[in-house]
Motif scaffolding. Structure first.
Motif, PDB file in Angstrom:
ATOM      1  N   VAL A  30      37.922  36.329  38.572  1.00  0.00           N
ATOM      2  CA  VAL A  30      38.149  35.006  39.166  1.00  0.00           C
ATOM      3  C   VAL A  30      39.567  34.537  38.822  1.00  0.00           C
ATOM      4  CG1 VAL A  30      37.492  32.554  39.087  1.00  0.00           C
ATOM      5  CG2 VAL A  30      35.726  34.310  39.305  1.00  0.00           C
ATOM      6  N   GLY A  31      39.982  34.737  37.575  1.00  0.00           N
ATOM      7  CA  GLY A  31      41.341  34.373  37.165  1.00  0.00           C
ATOM      8  C   GLY A  31      42.386  35.132  37.967  1.00  0.00           C
ATOM      9  N   TYR A  32      42.164  36.420  38.129  1.00  0.00           N
ATOM     10  CA  TYR A  32      43.076  37.267  38.921  1.00  0.00           C
ATOM     11  C   TYR A  32      43.142  36.774  40.367  1.00  0.00           C
ATOM     12  CZ  TYR A  32      44.223  41.438  41.734  1.00  0.00           C
ATOM     13  OH  TYR A  32      44.749  42.317  42.655  1.00  0.00           O
ATOM     14  N   THR A  34      42.479  33.845  41.569  1.00  0.00           N
ATOM     15  CA  THR A  34      43.054  32.502  41.687  1.00  0.00           C
ATOM     16  C   THR A  34      44.579  32.556  41.775  1.00  0.00           C
ATOM     17  OG1 THR A  34      41.145  31.597  40.529  1.00  0.00           O
ATOM     18  CG2 THR A  34      43.057  30.174  40.671  1.00  0.00           C
ATOM     19  N   THR A  35      45.186  33.637  41.275  1.00  0.00           N
ATOM     20  CA  THR A  35      46.642  33.779  41.417  1.00  0.00           C
ATOM     21  C   THR A  35      47.032  33.963  42.882  1.00  0.00           C
ATOM     22  OG1 THR A  35      46.656  36.186  41.090  1.00  0.00           O
ATOM     23  CG2 THR A  35      46.911  34.808  39.124  1.00  0.00           C
ATOM     24  N   PHE A  36      46.081  34.405  43.711  1.00  0.00           N
ATOM     25  CA  PHE A  36      46.342  34.559  45.152  1.00  0.00           C
ATOM     26  C   PHE A  36      45.904  33.315  45.931  1.00  0.00           C
ATOM     27  CE2 PHE A  36      45.701  38.946  43.678  1.00  0.00           C
ATOM     28  CZ  PHE A  36      46.894  39.508  44.083  1.00  0.00           C
ATOM     29  N   THR A  37      44.712  32.804  45.611  1.00  0.00           N
ATOM     30  CA  THR A  37      44.129  31.730  46.421  1.00  0.00           C
ATOM     31  C   THR A  37      44.561  30.335  45.985  1.00  0.00           C
ATOM     32  OG1 THR A  37      42.178  31.475  45.000  1.00  0.00           O
ATOM     33  CG2 THR A  37      42.044  33.107  46.795  1.00  0.00           C
ATOM     34  N   HIS A  38      44.870  30.165  44.697  1.00  0.00           N
ATOM     35  CA  HIS A  38      45.157  28.848  44.109  1.00  0.00           C
ATOM     36  C   HIS A  38      43.976  27.893  44.316  1.00  0.00           C
ATOM     37  CE1 HIS A  38      49.203  30.275  43.559  1.00  0.00           C
ATOM     38  NE2 HIS A  38      49.266  30.566  44.838  1.00  0.00           N
ATOM     39  N   ASP A  39      42.775  28.467  44.386  1.00  0.00           N
ATOM     40  CA  ASP A  39      41.564  27.678  44.638  1.00  0.00           C
ATOM     41  C   ASP A  39      40.413  28.362  43.900  1.00  0.00           C
ATOM     42  OD1 ASP A  39      39.140  26.697  45.679  1.00  0.00           O
ATOM     43  OD2 ASP A  39      39.989  26.370  47.668  1.00  0.00           O
ATOM     44  N   SER A  43      38.027  31.482  44.966  1.00  0.00           N
ATOM     45  CA  SER A  43      38.107  32.699  44.148  1.00  0.00           C
ATOM     46  C   SER A  43      36.724  33.136  43.688  1.00  0.00           C
ATOM     47  CB  SER A  43      39.005  32.469  42.933  1.00  0.00           C
ATOM     48  OG  SER A  43      40.316  32.208  43.349  1.00  0.00           O
ATOM     49  N   GLU A  44      35.908  32.180  43.265  1.00  0.00           N
ATOM     50  CA  GLU A  44      34.543  32.507  42.826  1.00  0.00           C
ATOM     51  C   GLU A  44      33.734  33.102  43.983  1.00  0.00           C
ATOM     52  OE1 GLU A  44      33.154  28.825  41.148  1.00  0.00           O
ATOM     53  OE2 GLU A  44      33.994  29.301  39.165  1.00  0.00           O
ATOM     54  N   ASP A  45      33.884  32.529  45.180  1.00  0.00           N
ATOM     55  CA  ASP A  45      33.178  33.067  46.357  1.00  0.00           C
ATOM     56  C   ASP A  45      33.594  34.508  46.628  1.00  0.00           C
ATOM     57  OD1 ASP A  45      31.904  30.657  46.724  1.00  0.00           O
ATOM     58  OD2 ASP A  45      33.195  29.984  48.368  1.00  0.00           O
ATOM     59  N   ILE A  46      34.891  34.761  46.553  1.00  0.00           N
ATOM     60  CA  ILE A  46      35.400  36.106  46.832  1.00  0.00           C
ATOM     61  C   ILE A  46      34.910  37.102  45.790  1.00  0.00           C
ATOM     62  CG2 ILE A  46      37.527  37.508  46.881  1.00  0.00           C
ATOM     63  CD1 ILE A  46      38.856  35.062  48.284  1.00  0.00           C
ATOM     64  N   TYR A  72      39.068  45.599  40.559  1.00  0.00           N
ATOM     65  CA  TYR A  72      40.203  44.777  40.974  1.00  0.00           C
ATOM     66  C   TYR A  72      40.648  45.129  42.396  1.00  0.00           C
ATOM     67  CZ  TYR A  72      40.849  42.350  36.562  1.00  0.00           C
ATOM     68  OH  TYR A  72      40.675  41.521  35.478  1.00  0.00           O
ATOM     69  N   SER A  73      40.573  46.408  42.721  1.00  0.00           N
ATOM     70  CA  SER A  73      40.945  46.856  44.058  1.00  0.00           C
ATOM     71  C   SER A  73      39.968  46.323  45.111  1.00  0.00           C
ATOM     72  CB  SER A  73      40.979  48.390  44.078  1.00  0.00           C
ATOM     73  OG  SER A  73      41.227  48.843  45.379  1.00  0.00           O
ATOM     74  N   VAL A  74      38.666  46.386  44.818  1.00  0.00           N
ATOM     75  CA  VAL A  74      37.648  45.862  45.748  1.00  0.00           C
ATOM     76  C   VAL A  74      37.831  44.348  45.903  1.00  0.00           C
ATOM     77  CG1 VAL A  74      35.174  45.511  46.150  1.00  0.00           C
ATOM     78  CG2 VAL A  74      35.987  47.709  45.295  1.00  0.00           C
ATOM     79  N   ALA A  75      38.099  43.664  44.811  1.00  0.00           N
ATOM     80  CA  ALA A  75      38.304  42.213  44.864  1.00  0.00           C
ATOM     81  C   ALA A  75      39.507  41.883  45.741  1.00  0.00           C
ATOM     82  CB  ALA A  75      38.509  41.654  43.455  1.00  0.00           C
TER      83      ALA A  75
END
Length: 194
Positions: A30-32, A34-39, A43-46, A72-75
């Motif tokens: 989720v932390g990783y 959030t660096t892309f989504t800023h949300d 991030s939790e949904d993804i 991490y790749s799948v995420a």
């Protein structure tokens, strides 16, 4: 259990191992993300979707080295898929709105003038500070923070005044079904308020 052992157990339908993998990587992923989504919620949904993919495709795993890298790749791929879908949907709705608005304006220029006049009247009835803040934002393009600094008021006050302005404008156009198409177009040319 190390990660490779967990993956092997998951491939054998071991739900406890899946839960252990989830608990081990959920927060870091989720932390990783959030660096892309800023949300954080997005991030939790993804990441939840990522783990659903992991579980549903568990029989097809071919992980011999780093389950962590695989997760991490799948995420990341799940995020890219989500981003593409959202962009595609947004483009579709933007095009639809623009077309509806264009058709409406072409069909009835008088109606546009009536709406502009009505909007100007509503804006003119706003309290002076509320009107000033709306104009600074929509005509001058200032951000809420910049308006707060310029007027020496808090950003919360700016936000509250903008809510009041929008509420009055919405109320004034309550029965106008095309108002949202109209206002979107007009926001680009809000000089009519002056």
């Amino acid at each position: 259990m190390d990660d490779l052992q967990l993956i092997a157990a998951i491939q054998n339908n071991d739900k406890a191992s899946f839960k252990a993998l989830f608990n081990r990587y959920y927060k870091p992923l989720v932390g990783y993300m959030t660096t892309f989504t800023h949300d954080k919620d997005l991030s939790e949904d993804i990441i939840q979707q990522t783990f659903i993919i992991i579980w549903t495709k568990r029989q097809k795993f071919n992980i011999t080295k780093s389950p962590k890298s695989y997760l991490y790749s799948v995420a990341y791929n799940t995020y890219i898929d989500h981003f593409r879908k959202m962009k595609s949907q947004q483009t579709f709705f933007d095009d639809l709105r623009e077309e509806a608005l264009r058709n409406t304006i072409v069909e009835d220029k008088e109606l546009l003038e009536t709406r502009l006049s009505k909007l100007k009247s509503i804006v003119d009835t706003l309290p002076p500070r509320c009107k000033e803040i709306l104009e600074l934002n929509k005509i001058n393009g200032l951000k809420y923070r910049e308006i707060a600094t310029k007027l020496k008021i808090s950003q919360k006050t700016v936000e509250a005044q903008m809510r009041i302005a929008y509420k009055k404008i919405r109320q004034g156009f309550e029965k106008d079904n095309m108002f949202f198409f109209f206002i979107r177009r007009i926001q680009r040319k809000l000089k009519f308020v002056k």
